[in-house]
Design a protein around this motif. Structure first.
Motif, PDB file in Angstrom:
ATOM      1  N   ILE A  93       1.654   1.035  -4.642  1.00 38.52           N
ATOM      2  CA  ILE A  93       1.658   1.011  -3.149  1.00 38.52           C
ATOM      3  C   ILE A  93       2.587   1.595  -2.138  1.00 38.52           C
ATOM      4  O   ILE A  93       3.870   1.532  -2.464  1.00 38.52           O
ATOM      5  CB  ILE A  93       1.661  -0.667  -2.916  1.00 38.52           C
ATOM      6  N   LYS A  95      -6.037  -8.278  -5.691  1.00 37.61           N
ATOM      7  CA  LYS A  95      -4.894  -8.905  -4.801  1.00 37.61           C
ATOM      8  C   LYS A  95      -5.160 -10.535  -4.696  1.00 37.61           C
ATOM      9  O   LYS A  95      -6.286 -10.560  -4.288  1.00 37.61           O
ATOM     10  CB  LYS A  95      -4.626  -8.117  -3.650  1.00 37.61           C
ATOM     11  N   ILE A 114      -9.219  -4.294  -4.506  1.00 40.19           N
ATOM     12  CA  ILE A 114      -7.991  -3.256  -3.805  1.00 40.19           C
ATOM     13  C   ILE A 114      -8.762  -1.874  -4.127  1.00 40.19           C
ATOM     14  O   ILE A 114      -9.027  -1.332  -3.360  1.00 40.19           O
ATOM     15  CB  ILE A 114      -6.733  -3.392  -4.284  1.00 40.19           C
ATOM     16  N   ASP A 161       1.533  -7.233   2.015  1.00 40.96           N
ATOM     17  CA  ASP A 161       1.397  -6.892   0.639  1.00 40.96           C
ATOM     18  C   ASP A 161       1.619  -8.038  -0.409  1.00 40.96           C
ATOM     19  O   ASP A 161       1.331  -7.859  -1.770  1.00 40.96           O
ATOM     20  CB  ASP A 161       1.827  -5.613   0.203  1.00 40.96           C
ATOM     21  N   TYR A 167      -0.852  -9.576  -8.072  1.00 40.82           N
ATOM     22  CA  TYR A 167      -1.463  -8.548  -8.279  1.00 40.82           C
ATOM     23  C   TYR A 167      -2.339  -8.579  -9.867  1.00 40.82           C
ATOM     24  O   TYR A 167      -1.470  -8.628 -10.629  1.00 40.82           O
ATOM     25  CB  TYR A 167      -1.132  -7.108  -7.975  1.00 40.82           C
ATOM     26  N   ARG A 225      -3.201   3.808   1.205  1.00 46.11           N
ATOM     27  CA  ARG A 225      -1.716   3.408   0.819  1.00 46.11           C
ATOM     28  C   ARG A 225      -1.794   2.786  -0.815  1.00 46.11           C
ATOM     29  O   ARG A 225      -0.635   2.546  -1.208  1.00 46.11           O
ATOM     30  CB  ARG A 225      -1.527   2.241   1.570  1.00 46.11           C
ATOM     31  N   VAL A 226      -2.816   3.005  -1.416  1.00 41.18           N
ATOM     32  CA  VAL A 226      -2.657   2.533  -2.963  1.00 41.18           C
ATOM     33  C   VAL A 226      -3.269   3.673  -3.807  1.00 41.18           C
ATOM     34  O   VAL A 226      -4.235   4.380  -3.448  1.00 41.18           O
ATOM     35  CB  VAL A 226      -3.679   1.430  -3.169  1.00 41.18           C
ATOM     36  N   THR A 276       5.306  -0.215   1.240  1.00 39.83           N
ATOM     37  CA  THR A 276       5.135  -1.845   1.148  1.00 39.83           C
ATOM     38  C   THR A 276       5.303  -2.573   2.490  1.00 39.83           C
ATOM     39  O   THR A 276       6.399  -2.543   2.926  1.00 39.83           O
ATOM     40  CB  THR A 276       5.776  -2.262  -0.332  1.00 39.83           C
ATOM     41  N   GLN A 277       4.446  -3.319   2.497  1.00 45.30           N
ATOM     42  CA  GLN A 277       4.682  -4.324   3.738  1.00 45.30           C
ATOM     43  C   GLN A 277       4.582  -5.676   3.573  1.00 45.30           C
ATOM     44  O   GLN A 277       4.076  -6.036   2.544  1.00 45.30           O
ATOM     45  CB  GLN A 277       3.445  -3.973   4.985  1.00 45.30           C
TER      46      GLN A 277
END
Lengths: 114, 115
Positions: free
Chosen positions: A77, A37, A47, A84, A88, A61-62, A80-81
């Motif tokens: 992901i 990332k 990541i 994020d 990538y 979360r991944v 997603t937030q």
């Protein structure tokens, strides 16, 4: 020549949705893959990674999925937030090479919409 | 959390001038790398360094480039006579082990602008 490339340059998702970022690679001898990332103005941040003897690996979360038959890698992901949002990159190390000489893909910009 | 630090964060230089970019890798790491990223493009491998010598280098890493570990903490990239196309973000990285055996930690980069 050998290359690692990404399917989509930009991916927009709603906050809370799951994101899937795809990557194709051409070197069938690659045996180690990593997702990075990169936030604006910063260096690549590790990541998750996966070796070629696996087809799935999960982190927080991944999830990374590896399909060696079609030489395809994906990063999922969950939930997603906004944090994020970044570019990538997938990267690979070939079995014939040495060290941590990474070949990076061109990157996918993930945009998380509120 | 340990980190790779790089200086300067941004350097502007005239074409033909020498530039030295500095890096302090994570202290217990043994493998060191330089990568670069031209604006809007992917990150490219330049060189790897172990046991005080170059392990591998890319086609980009020509005679104008050199690396050095002058003391126990610094790892430098020198560009002898900069060209316009050397303008890029240069990332230093380090790892504890080789061949994907350990995570590769990147610094935040040094932006080089050649005028």
């Amino acid at each position: 020549g050998e290359s690692v490339g990404l399917h989509l340059p930009t991916l927009s998702v709603q906050e809370g949705d799951n994101s899937i970022i795809n990557c194709a690679y051409s070197n069938s001898a690659s045996d180690y893959f990593i997702w990075y990332k990169q936030e604006s103005g910063k260096g690549p941040q590790f990541i998750i990674d996966i070796r070629s003897n696996m087809d799935k690996r999960q982190g927080q979360r991944v999830t990374v999925l590896l399909n060696k038959t079609v030489k395809h890698l994906s990063l999922q992901i969950a939930a997603t937030q906004p944090g994020d949002s970044a570019v990538y990159f997938c990267a690979e190390i070939g079995a014939e090479g040495g060290g941590n000489k990474l070949t990076f893909g061109t990157g996918t910009q993930l945009k998380v919409e509120l | 959390e340990p980190e790779v630090t790089q200086t300067p964060s941004h350097q502007v230089t005239q074409m033909g001038q020498e530039v030295i970019l500095r890096c302090v890798p994570i202290s217990n790491h043994l493998y060191f790398y330089w990568y670069r990223q031209i604006l809007g493009q992917k990150v490219e491998f330049l060189v790897s360094f172990y046991n005080n010598e170059i392990s591998e280098k890319s086609e980009i890493f020509d005679d104008q480039f050199s690396v050095e570990r002058p003391d126990g903490s610094n790892f430098t990239l020198k560009i002898r006579s900069t060209k316009l196309e050397d303008s890029a973000m240069y990332f230093c990285a380090s790892s504890e082990r080789d061949r994907g055996g350990g995570e590769l930690f990147f610094g935040e980069g040094s932006r080089l602008t050649v005028l």
